[in-house]
Design a protein around this motif. Structure first.
Motif, PDB file in Angstrom:
ATOM      1  N   LEU A   1       0.904  -0.983  -0.112  1.00  0.00           N
ATOM      2  CA  LEU A   1      -0.292   0.059   0.203  1.00  0.00           C
ATOM      3  C   LEU A   1       0.829   1.516   0.069  1.00  0.00           C
ATOM      4  CD1 LEU A   1      -2.939   0.118  -0.296  1.00  0.00           C
ATOM      5  CD2 LEU A   1      -2.638   0.415   2.399  1.00  0.00           C
TER       6      LEU A   1
ATOM      7  N   ALA B   1       0.702   4.645  -0.554  1.00  0.00           N
ATOM      8  CA  ALA B   1      -0.059   5.637  -0.007  1.00  0.00           C
ATOM      9  C   ALA B   1       0.100   4.929   2.387  1.00  0.00           C
ATOM     10  CB  ALA B   1      -1.565   5.862   0.215  1.00  0.00           C
ATOM     11  N   ALA B   2       0.674   4.302   2.443  1.00  0.00           N
ATOM     12  CA  ALA B   2       0.498   4.117   3.566  1.00  0.00           C
ATOM     13  C   ALA B   2       1.967   4.792   4.261  1.00  0.00           C
ATOM     14  CB  ALA B   2      -0.001   2.325   4.187  1.00  0.00           C
TER      15      ALA B   2
ATOM     16  N   CYS C   1      -6.624   5.242   2.713  1.00  0.00           N
ATOM     17  CA  CYS C   1      -5.244   4.929   1.564  1.00  0.00           C
ATOM     18  C   CYS C   1      -5.844   3.601   1.349  1.00  0.00           C
ATOM     19  CB  CYS C   1      -4.398   4.302   3.142  1.00  0.00           C
ATOM     20  SG  CYS C   1      -3.157   5.579   3.453  1.00  0.00           S
TER      21      CYS C   1
END
Length: 601
Positions: free
Chosen positions: A339, A341-342, A351
């Protein structure tokens, strides 16, 4: 074999593994350079017009020189240090005989400091604790300074025209205050060079040190008792910037105070005595300690927090730590890869690429998690856009407040693997069966039948060998499609007559086998052969033509396991004898005439 130096086993030194001896001597050369600079600085402060008890930094740095090498090299290094001290005394205009009087006290001070600190270096390098740091200051500054002051009191009064007590107090005051100021930097350079390099690259640390120095100069210029203000400045630096900035600020503040007092810029009372001027630096030595201990405590907490985050980031799970607002505090590397975007400061729900309904479920779930672990599955509602996830969460109370620990598991890959495994299993299972008749093929039938015979444990069993009568004539007169139709019908019939636990298989082109487990020991083979022949006989309509299916069956009954190939040969022989004993009409098509009866081949 010579004993190993205790620093050689410390990974915190970050020395190259290829040439540890060369790295050790490079460290010693750097320490000698620092000692020479400390000598220059100390002698410069001593030559100020109003200097009464100048801070002496050199002896603490000399102890660091000794600690950079094993004890067997200390005599050589101590001789080098004493030579440098004698040379520098002569350079500043001190007579040789007078300069030699300083050597015993300084040499003893460096030797005692190194000997007392050496057993505690491993503990200081492995972890920072206020009590260990306080002990290091006592062993590296107070006790060595006392030893040097006692020797100086015996050798110097005749030269300085002072009493032994006055000489001892002046020596001890300058030595202790100087060692307290420079020893933290020496220990960090020797034991925590990784921390030293990291902090030196931080601009905010330099800003804090320079601001502290400017404030110290101002306070010393306007106040005759600046020690409390100086301690507050150092404590503020320790709370905000850690140990290295505090060590640099401590050294700078001590130099500023010594310079201001030695140059006459500090406003002192007119009636102050010479003893009072020396006492100016004793409070400084005491006030330097609290700031350092606070900085060590802050550094320890930061190190623990950093270690926890690093361990958390290296977890082999997709894990995250959330604050009370469900924002990310720490993210494991695996979750970061899965992930992108985390990152810290971002809400976990934002996220995840989830539909609004699933996002609300996650938000509600995380807000209601308590001290007991809880679990939530996503993607099990039939939504094609929702990822298949499992969330496990638990609320914990730690050093840094309440934190929500979440572990995510991507179930989509697991589902794909299970589907692939199921398909592979089905394909493997399908390869065991004959596609025309639906019965086991020869190899799987032999393997399973042998296992079934081994499990009978003295119980009776029956093995039937089934042969289709005159299948070749049907293939020749009506085509192979008609023959396949008869074989498919026979496979269907065999599946109907077997019980759960029995086995039926196609072991040749028109040859079949049937293994019946747990039969009556009084079973007659002839009777079973006849019943099977009657059950498997059938009339089939194939493309408007009537075909008759008939088989010949040979049966073997037994209770002892034996190689299956031998048992099949016996059942085949029984079938052959039965086929010879009676002539059967072969499969015939209505309206096409019947073939003459022939013995079975």
């Amino acid at each position: 074999m010579s004993p190993l130096h205790p620093l050689k086993s410390l990974s915190l030194l970050n020395e190259p593994d290829r040439h540890p001896a060369q790295a050790g001597w490079r460290r010693t050369a750097a320490a000698l350079l620092a000692y020479a600079l400390g000598l220059l600085l100390s002698m410069a402060l001593a030559r100020l017009p109003h200097a009464t008890a100048p801070l002496w930094y050199a002896n603490a740095l000399g102890a660091m020189v000794l600690l950079s090498q094993p004890a067997r090299h200390w005599p050589l290094l101590l001789g080098v240090l004493m030579g440098l001290l004698a040379v520098f005394n002569s350079l500043v205009g001190s007579p040789w005989d007078a300069g030699l009087r300083y050597l015993p006290g300084n040499g003893l001070e460096m030797l005692v400091g190194a000997a007392l600190l050496r057993p505690h270096l491993g503990r200081l390098a492995q972890r920072l604790r206020p009590q260990d740091w306080c002990l290091a200051l006592v062993l590296g500054a107070l006790l060595p300074g006392l030893c040097g002051a006692l020797i100086g009191a015996l050798l110097l009064p005749a030269q300085t025209l002072r009493s032994p007590s006055t000489t001892a107090l002046a020596w001890w005051t300058g030595s202790v205050a100087g060692a307290m100021a420079i020893l933290p930097l020496g220990l960090l350079a020797l034991l925590r060079r990784d921390l030293l390099r990291e902090r030196l690259r931080q601009p905010e640390a330099w800003v804090a040190v320079l601001a502290c120095l400017g404030a110290a100069l101002l306070v010393c210029s306007v106040s005759s008792q600046p020690h409390v203000y100086l301690m507050l400045l150092l404590v503020l630096v320790g709370l905000t910037q850690g140990l290295l900035a505090t060590a640099l600020a401590t050294w700078g503040v001590s130099m500023a105070l010594s310079y201001v007092q030695g140059s006459g810029l500090m406003p002192l009372p007119v009636s102050i005595s010479e003893w009072g001027a020396w006492m100016t630096f004793l409070p400084l030595a005491a006030l330097l300690v609290p700031a350092q201990l606070i900085a060590v405590a802050v550094e320890r907490l930061q190190e623990q927090e950093r270690r926890v985050k690093e361990d958390f980031a290296r977890m082999p799970l997709m894990a995250a730590s959330l604050d009370a607002q469900l924002r990310l505090l720490a993210v494991s590397e695996r979750l970061q890869r899965w992930l992108p975007a985390a990152r810290p400061g971002v809400a976990l729900v934002e996220c995840l690429a989830l539909p609004s309904g699933e996002r609300g479920r996650v938000q509600t779930f995380l807000q209601g998690v308590g001290a007991e672990p809880e679990e939530l599955r996503l993607g099990d509602q039939g939504s094609p856009t929702a990822p298949a996830l499992r969330l496990r969460a638990r609320l914990s109370q730690g050093e840094f407040g309440a934190q929500l620990h979440v572990v995510l598991e991507d179930l989509s890959e697991q589902q794909r693997m299970q589907e692939a495994l199921s398909q592979s299993r089905n394909a493997l299972e399908s390869s065991h069966f004959d596609p025309l008749t639906g019965l086991l093929q020869r190899g799987p039938f032999f393997e399973r039948a042998q296992q079934l015979l081994a499990r009978q444990s003295g119980q009776s069993w029956a093995l039937a060998f089934v042969d289709v009568d005159r299948l070749k004539q049907v293939n020749d007169h009506h085509g192979h499609a008609a023959g396949d139709c008869l074989l498919a019908q026979l496979g269907h019939g065999l599946q109907n007559v077997v019980r759960p636990g029995d086995l039926a298989g196609r072991i040749g082109g028109d040859e079949f086998a049937l293994l019946l487990a747990g039969v009556d020991s009084a079973l007659k083979p002839e009777g079973l052969s006849e019943r099977l022949e009657q059950s498997l006989a059938a009339h089939i309509d194939f493309q408007g033509q009537a075909l008759s299916l008939s088989v010949s069956v040979g049966v073997l009954v037994g209770c002892e396991p034996a190689p299956l190939i031998e048992l099949l040969a016996a059942a085949d022989a029984a079938m052959f004898m039965r086929k010879r004993a009676q002539a059967r009409p072969g499969p015939a098509a209505s309206g096409a005439g019947s073939a003459a009866a022939e013995p079975a081949a």
